[in-house]
Write an enzyme that holds these catalytic residues in place. Sequence first.
Site, PDB file in Angstrom:
ATOM      1  N   ASN A 216     -15.728  26.828 -23.538  1.00 30.03           N
ATOM      2  CA  ASN A 216     -16.461  26.167 -22.537  1.00 30.03           C
ATOM      3  C   ASN A 216     -16.168  25.593 -21.580  1.00 30.03           C
ATOM      4  O   ASN A 216     -15.535  26.535 -20.979  1.00 30.03           O
ATOM      5  CB  ASN A 216     -16.481  24.452 -23.133  1.00 30.03           C
ATOM      6  CG  ASN A 216     -16.766  24.347 -24.360  1.00 30.03           C
ATOM      7  OD1 ASN A 216     -17.575  24.832 -25.172  1.00 30.03           O
ATOM      8  ND2 ASN A 216     -15.843  23.486 -24.461  1.00 30.03           N
TER       9      ASN A 216
ATOM     10  N   SER B 179     -12.548  25.004 -27.892  1.00 28.84           N
ATOM     11  CA  SER B 179     -12.767  23.321 -28.556  1.00 28.84           C
ATOM     12  C   SER B 179     -11.166  22.900 -30.143  1.00 28.84           C
ATOM     13  O   SER B 179     -10.837  23.966 -30.505  1.00 28.84           O
ATOM     14  CB  SER B 179     -13.770  22.921 -29.098  1.00 28.84           C
ATOM     15  OG  SER B 179     -14.174  22.520 -30.307  1.00 28.84           O
TER      16      SER B 179
ATOM     17  N   SER C  46       1.216  -1.320  -0.226  1.00 33.37           N
ATOM     18  CA  SER C  46       0.132   0.044  -0.527  1.00 33.37           C
ATOM     19  C   SER C  46       1.026   1.240  -0.171  1.00 33.37           C
ATOM     20  O   SER C  46       0.255   2.093   0.029  1.00 33.37           O
ATOM     21  CB  SER C  46      -0.779   0.480   1.215  1.00 33.37           C
ATOM     22  OG  SER C  46       0.255  -0.226   2.813  1.00 33.37           O
TER      23      SER C  46
ATOM     24  N   GLN D 138      -7.279  -1.713   4.289  1.00 36.11           N
ATOM     25  CA  GLN D 138      -5.898  -1.131   3.439  1.00 36.11           C
ATOM     26  C   GLN D 138      -6.632  -0.472   2.641  1.00 36.11           C
ATOM     27  O   GLN D 138      -6.139   0.809   2.486  1.00 36.11           O
ATOM     28  CB  GLN D 138      -5.146  -1.771   3.072  1.00 36.11           C
ATOM     29  CG  GLN D 138      -3.549  -1.120   2.330  1.00 36.11           C
ATOM     30  CD  GLN D 138      -2.695  -2.992   2.562  1.00 36.11           C
ATOM     31  OE1 GLN D 138      -1.861  -3.146   3.261  1.00 36.11           O
ATOM     32  NE2 GLN D 138      -2.834  -2.861   0.792  1.00 36.11           N
TER      33      GLN D 138
ATOM     34  N   GLU E   9     -18.092  21.457 -15.415  1.00 30.06           N
ATOM     35  CA  GLU E   9     -18.738  20.198 -16.253  1.00 30.06           C
ATOM     36  C   GLU E   9     -17.723  19.094 -14.874  1.00 30.06           C
ATOM     37  O   GLU E   9     -18.208  17.824 -14.675  1.00 30.06           O
ATOM     38  CB  GLU E   9     -18.243  19.986 -16.996  1.00 30.06           C
ATOM     39  CG  GLU E   9     -19.312  21.209 -18.166  1.00 30.06           C
ATOM     40  CD  GLU E   9     -18.928  21.188 -19.634  1.00 30.06           C
ATOM     41  OE1 GLU E   9     -17.933  20.289 -19.978  1.00 30.06           O
ATOM     42  OE2 GLU E   9     -19.495  22.230 -20.358  1.00 30.06           O
TER      43      GLU E   9
ATOM     44  N   LYS F 105     -15.869  28.508 -29.546  1.00 32.19           N
ATOM     45  CA  LYS F 105     -16.701  27.675 -28.295  1.00 32.19           C
ATOM     46  C   LYS F 105     -15.214  28.217 -27.541  1.00 32.19           C
ATOM     47  O   LYS F 105     -14.098  28.292 -27.037  1.00 32.19           O
ATOM     48  CB  LYS F 105     -16.199  25.948 -28.166  1.00 32.19           C
ATOM     49  CG  LYS F 105     -16.751  25.394 -29.377  1.00 32.19           C
ATOM     50  CD  LYS F 105     -18.197  25.576 -29.015  1.00 32.19           C
ATOM     51  CE  LYS F 105     -19.111  23.764 -28.379  1.00 32.19           C
ATOM     52  NZ  LYS F 105     -19.929  24.048 -27.336  1.00 32.19           N
TER      53      LYS F 105
ATOM     54  N   THR G  40     -37.968  27.391 -10.167  1.00 32.91           N
ATOM     55  CA  THR G  40     -38.833  25.787  -9.636  1.00 32.91           C
ATOM     56  C   THR G  40     -39.039  24.953 -10.873  1.00 32.91           C
ATOM     57  O   THR G  40     -39.452  25.304 -12.224  1.00 32.91           O
ATOM     58  CB  THR G  40     -39.899  26.481  -8.639  1.00 32.91           C
ATOM     59  OG1 THR G  40     -41.380  26.201  -9.323  1.00 32.91           O
ATOM     60  CG2 THR G  40     -39.922  26.869  -7.797  1.00 32.91           C
ATOM     61  N   HIS G  41     -38.001  23.576 -10.730  1.00 36.87           N
ATOM     62  CA  HIS G  41     -38.496  23.101 -12.291  1.00 36.87           C
ATOM     63  C   HIS G  41     -37.772  23.831 -13.271  1.00 36.87           C
ATOM     64  O   HIS G  41     -37.882  23.118 -14.099  1.00 36.87           O
ATOM     65  CB  HIS G  41     -40.171  22.548 -12.379  1.00 36.87           C
ATOM     66  CG  HIS G  41     -40.878  22.124 -11.628  1.00 36.87           C
ATOM     67  ND1 HIS G  41     -41.091  20.967 -10.414  1.00 36.87           N
ATOM     68  CD2 HIS G  41     -41.753  23.256 -10.996  1.00 36.87           C
ATOM     69  CE1 HIS G  41     -41.678  20.727  -9.489  1.00 36.87           C
ATOM     70  NE2 HIS G  41     -42.289  22.326  -9.137  1.00 36.87           N
TER      71      HIS G  41
HETATM   72  N1  ARG Z   1      -0.836  -1.650   5.384  1.00 39.39           N
HETATM   73  C1  ARG Z   1      -1.469  -2.060   6.253  1.00 39.39           C
HETATM   74  C2  ARG Z   1      -2.428  -1.032   5.905  1.00 39.39           C
HETATM   75  O1  ARG Z   1      -2.790   0.332   5.541  1.00 39.39           O
HETATM   76  C3  ARG Z   1      -0.567  -1.745   7.242  1.00 39.39           C
HETATM   77  C4  ARG Z   1      -1.615  -2.662   8.305  1.00 39.39           C
HETATM   78  C5  ARG Z   1      -1.332  -4.597   8.319  1.00 39.39           C
HETATM   79  N2  ARG Z   1      -1.799  -5.123   8.638  1.00 39.39           N
HETATM   80  C6  ARG Z   1      -1.992  -6.600   9.730  1.00 39.39           C
HETATM   81  N3  ARG Z   1      -2.419  -7.498  10.487  1.00 39.39           N
HETATM   82  N4  ARG Z   1      -1.245  -7.371   7.954  1.00 39.39           N
HETATM   83  O2  ARG Z   1      -3.719  -1.804   6.823  1.00 39.39           O
END
Ligand code: ARG
Length: 451
Positions: free
Chosen positions: A296, A288, A24, A333, A301, A294, A156-157
């Site tokens: 825009n 555009s 992560s 995670q 948006e 154009k 309204t609407h």
């Molecule tokens: N990167 C993990 C998270 O954000 C860390 C936690 C991992 N914990 C575990 N018991 N494997 O959740």
Amino acid sequence: MAKKLWGGRFSKKTDPLVEEFTKSIQYDQKLAKCDLIGSRIHVKILEKSGYLKPKEVSLLYNALLSIAHSINSGKFKIDGKCEDIHTNIQNILYTKVGDLALKLHTARSRNDQVVFATKLYCKLNISELRDNIAKLINSVIGITEKNKDIIIPGFTHLQHAQPVYLKDYLWAYVEMSERDSERLDYISKNIKITMGAGALAGTPIDAVEYNLKAIEALSEIKDFNKVFNIQPTSNSLDSVSDRDFVIEIVSALSIVAMHLSRLAEDLIIWSTKEFDFVEIDEAFCTGSSLMPQKKNADVLELVRGYAGRLYGNLVSVLTMMKGLPLTYNRDMQLDKEPLFNSFEIVSSELKVLAGLIKTLKFNRAKIEEHLKDEGLYATDIVYYLVDKKVPFKEAHTIVGKLVKYSLDNNIEIKAMPEGLLKKFSGKLVKKEVVKLFDPLVSVKSKKSIKR
Ligand code: ARG
């Protein structure tokens, strides 16, 4: 692959596909600063609980501080091979203090660490986001001040309804933004930053002691002590597996995004040739590749479009949590990306809208043309008759017939001779009725709102 925070019971190397799939660090690196704060507090707690000697404490504490400084100065290099930011920081700590780094994990788990860092991240980001909401509010108020005498058709609407002050129309967005800010403040205040849950079952450090030590430790970290309080965990299983705060924040941010999307939609409609109420500055428009004429409103948006992304993030965290048994599961995670993404989108929307709104130029001449629509004053004729003691429902029907006659016969009510008006109601006096077709008279006759 970088050194892991686990591995003792494994004899095989982790498959590279698993390394890649489970990590992560690519997104939780955003938690680096907050994780370091937690570690600094934890070092102090370990000292006060007798797990670390004063000399070890100062070595660890200073090493953690120097990592924090390297982040602040932009010198910190993320090691993308680490599983997550907690591993990355632990490995850097090891290069600085050697085996002593291994003691930092006494009485704590990443499960606890992740919640701590994420909650702190949320509190800090809510406070920044509320500043950006305040800037948007200022920019809306600024534009209402510049155009405070303008009256527009209210809808309204999306059909002409009654005349309203432009400033009242725009103030509706100020009200929404104020609610947004208060809602986020409430959520932030309710986030209890807990420590001491360990992996799920608590740690050998007494909860009351833990709290006192955390408060002491916190007071030494001056730059943060105003932002949050730490509570010892009152249920360690809940502490490591609670993500309500993420869901609440992503939900509140979805509401902000919905409000901004409505504002964007109003401005998109108002800037069309058909309405022509307002001109959006070129600096906030795009062109555009094919049609040279154009200009825009792409910014608006995208603001409208991003609301969908926010709702998607909300559904993603809600669904992620719904079937999880206690306590921590790796699914959790996956709360980081929707959370960070929601903060990032809303904060860039707030900034770009605050800039765009300052540049708006309202087209008085065009708005006045729209205000000539007699239908906008039909309700005022009803009230005029009510003042002459005609029951409201009856007055409503009389004016309905009057409007229909006017449309069918292509004759303005203002232009009808008194004799014709009298056919609809003996109480209609031409010289009084014509005065009602005035936007200022119309808005001034409404007393129920504070101005
Ligand atoms: N990167 C993990 C998270 O954000 C860390 C936690 C991992 N914990 C575990 N018991 N494997 O959740």
